[in-house]
Design an enzyme around this catalytic site. Structure first.
Site, PDB file in Angstrom:
ATOM      1  N   SER A   1      58.192   5.148  34.337  1.00 34.44           N
ATOM      2  CA  SER A   1      58.361   6.544  34.701  1.00 34.44           C
ATOM      3  C   SER A   1      56.997   7.165  34.972  1.00 34.44           C
ATOM      4  O   SER A   1      55.982   6.718  34.429  1.00 34.44           O
ATOM      5  CB  SER A   1      59.045   7.300  33.562  1.00 34.44           C
ATOM      6  OG  SER A   1      58.946   8.696  33.719  1.00 34.44           O
TER       7      SER A   1
ATOM      8  N   TYR B   1      61.329  10.231  24.812  1.00 36.77           N
ATOM      9  CA  TYR B   1      61.331   9.483  26.065  1.00 36.77           C
ATOM     10  C   TYR B   1      59.902   9.241  26.559  1.00 36.77           C
ATOM     11  O   TYR B   1      59.526   8.119  26.913  1.00 36.77           O
ATOM     12  CB  TYR B   1      62.132  10.248  27.116  1.00 36.77           C
ATOM     13  CG  TYR B   1      62.164   9.586  28.468  1.00 36.77           C
ATOM     14  CD1 TYR B   1      63.089   8.593  28.741  1.00 36.77           C
ATOM     15  CD2 TYR B   1      61.259   9.938  29.465  1.00 36.77           C
ATOM     16  CE1 TYR B   1      63.125   7.969  29.982  1.00 36.77           C
ATOM     17  CE2 TYR B   1      61.282   9.326  30.702  1.00 36.77           C
ATOM     18  CZ  TYR B   1      62.215   8.338  30.959  1.00 36.77           C
ATOM     19  OH  TYR B   1      62.226   7.711  32.192  1.00 36.77           O
TER      20      TYR B   1
END
Length: 245
Positions: free
Chosen positions: A144, A157
């Protein structure tokens, strides 16, 4: 490395029941890759398998949970039994949990790490003996843009993605000279089902942060990394927070 010929290569794709994992499997299949797709949702996996086979792509579907070592080992075992080899591992499975760090249930933190970080590691450890025996292989991690950044309300996350990228870079250094490559795709904000399934402490349904991209943007980056291994690729340049899916 030079451009790879993907025709006849065998790839395991995790998190393949939707989003980036699904579309990455489609893109790799179009390039001639034979596939072993895995995720927890059996019906979705079977739908993907039928879709790919209708397009002439050889594909098997092996359901499994990346947090369960026995499931991970079974996926790799069935792939080897069917194809006789594994050339590429695409680590994609991921989850999120929204809320202020001190209000998140501890179970949300541990599960996020168990899937986003340890799930990647479990699959890597499962395929590495095979890669080392053959002197080649490719571990391709769907990461990400938050692997290098930060946003509020996504502490678990973000931390898991920082950890996974750090692990991947260490692994890359350890594997120098073995013929095994490590690549990373730092995915922007992508419209996937992960938001619909993400637990939240905020009382509002999570939504991707704009600008939001189609999963195929990330899937095409996965294909580029498969063709030219050993890279860290950012599909788009954006200041927005993001996730893979």
């Amino acid at each position: 490395m030079a451009r790879q010929d993907l025709r006849g290569k065998v790839a395991i794709v995790t998190g393949a029941s939707s989003g980036v994992g699904w579309q990455a499997a489609v893109r790799l299949g179009e390039a001639g890759v034979k596939l072993c797709v895995t995720a927890r949702r059996v019906e979705a996996l079977e739908t993907l398998r039928h879709l790919l086979q209708e397009r002439g792509v050889e594909c098997i579907a092996v359901p499994g949970d990346v947090t369960v070592q026995a499931d991970v080992d079974q996926v790799v075992r069935e792939c080897l039994a069917h194809y006789g080899r594994v050339d590429i591992l695409v680590n994609d499975a991921a989850v999120q949990s929204y809320g202020f760090f001190d209000e998140l249930p501890w179970e949300h933190l541990t599960r996020t790490f168990d899937i986003n970080c340890f799930g990647f590691m479990r699959f890597a450890r499962a395929v590495l003996p095979h890669f080392k025996a053959r002197g080649s292989g490719h571990i391709l991690n769907v990461q990400s843009m938050l692997s290098k950044g930060s946003v509020p309300l996504l502490a678990a996350y973000t931390a898991s993605k920082h950890a996974t990228l750090g692990w991947a870079r260490c692994l890359e250094m350890e594997l120098v000279g073995t013929g095994i490559q490590v690549s990373n795709v730092l995915v922007p904000s992508v419209a996937t089902n992960m938001f619909a399934h993400a637990p939240t402490m905020l009382g509002l349904a999570p939504k991707p942060v704009p600008p939001t991209y189609d999963p195929d943007v990330a899937a095409r980056a996965v294909l580029r990394c498969a063709l030219w291994p050993g890279r860290t690729v950012i599909p788009v340049f954006s200041g927005a927070g993001c996730c893979c899916g």
